[in-house]
Design a protein around this motif. Structure first.
Motif: not given
Lengths: 115, 109
Positions: A56-62
Motif C-alpha cells: 500500500a501507498t500511505y499518505e504523509q503522516g499515516v
C-alpha cells in the motif's frame, strides 16, 4: 452493480488491542482500494491506496506500522489498526475503484471506538 | 498545493432550489465529483463531470468550468431528506480524490 461491503460496521475495543476491518467489492473486481478516515464534522482523509498484490501507498503522516493494509485479491482489502488508542477512534471508510469509469464506490464505513 | 473550497453550511426551504459552489486547484485534473453524505454514513455518489457544461440527473444537476476551476451542484424541489453534507472532490493527475470539507445543507419546512 458496484457494491462495496465493510465488516464490521462498528466495533468497540480496548486500548492496546488490534482490530481488523474488511472491505470487499461484491460484484466487480477492484483494481485499487482506498482507505479513508473521517473524524466527526470533518471531511474524508485519505490514509492509503492499495493495489492488489502490491504494498500500500500511505499518505504523509499515516503510520504504516500502525495501520496495516493487505490487498490480497481483487475483491478484498483489510485494514488492521494495531495497538489501538482512544485517538484512533474514528469512522473508517473504504472505497474500491475501477478503471472505467474511474469512480470510487464506497463501503458503508466502520465506526471504531477505542476505550 | 491542492485545494478545494466550498461553503461550510447553507440553509434552504423545502421545495426551493439551492446551488452549492465548489472551487478547486489540483495538480492535473481528471474530473469533479459530488457526493452526498448523511450523518454517520458513507458518502454516496451523485455526479461526475469531466467536460465543461451542465449534467442533469433528475432533481440534481452539476456544472463544471475547467478554465475557472469551478463547479456547482444544483438541487431542485428540495425535500427534507436532502438535508445532508455535500462533498466536492476533484480527481488529480494520479486519479486521487482531493476532498473539500463538505457543505452542510439544512432544509427547513
Amino acid at each position: 452493480g458496484a457494491v462495496v461491503s465493510q465488516h464490521p460496521s462498528w466495533v468497540i475495543c480496548k486500548s492496546g488491542t488490534s482490530v481488523k476491518i474488511e472491505c470487499r467489492s461484491l460484484d466487480f473486481q477492484a483494481t485499487t482500494m482506498f482507505w479513508y478516515r473521517q473524524f466527526p464534522k470533518q471531511s474524508l482523509m485519505l490514509m492509503a491506496t492499495s493495489n492488489e498484490g502490491s504494498k500500500a501507498t500511505y499518505e504523509q503522516g499515516v503510520e504504516k506500522d500502525k495501520f496495516l493494509i493487505n490487498h490480497a485479491s481483487l475483491t478484498l482489502s483489510t485494514l488492521t489498526v494495531t495497538s489501538a488508542h482512544p485517538e484512533d477512534s474514528s469512522f473508517y471508510i473504504c472505497s474500491a475503484g475501477r478503471t472505467e469509469p474511474y469512480e470510487q464506490y464506497f463501503g458503508p464505513g466502520t465506526r471504531l471506538t477505542v476505550t | 498545493g491542492q485545494n478545494i473550497d466550498q461553503p461550510t453550511e447553507m440553509t434552504a426551504t423545502e421545495g426551493a432550489i439551492v446551488q452549492i459552489n465548489c472551487t478547486y486547484q489540483t495538480s492535473g485534473f481528471n474530473g469533479l465529483f459530488w457526493y452526498q453524505q448523511h450523518a454517520g454514513e458513507a458518502p454516496t455518489f451523485l455526479s461526475y463531470n469531466v467536460l465543461d457544461g451542465l449534467e442533469e440527473k433528475g432533481r440534481f444537476s452539476s456544472f463544471l468550468s475547467r478554465s475557472k476551476g469551478y463547479s456547482y451542484l444544483l438541487l431542485k424541489e428540495l425535500q427534507m431528506k436532502d438535508s445532508a453534507s455535500y462533498l466536492c472532490a476533484a480527481q488529480d493527475s494520479n486519479y486521487q480524490l482531493i476532498w473539500g470539507a463538505g457543505t452542510k445543507l439544512i432544509i427547513k419546512p
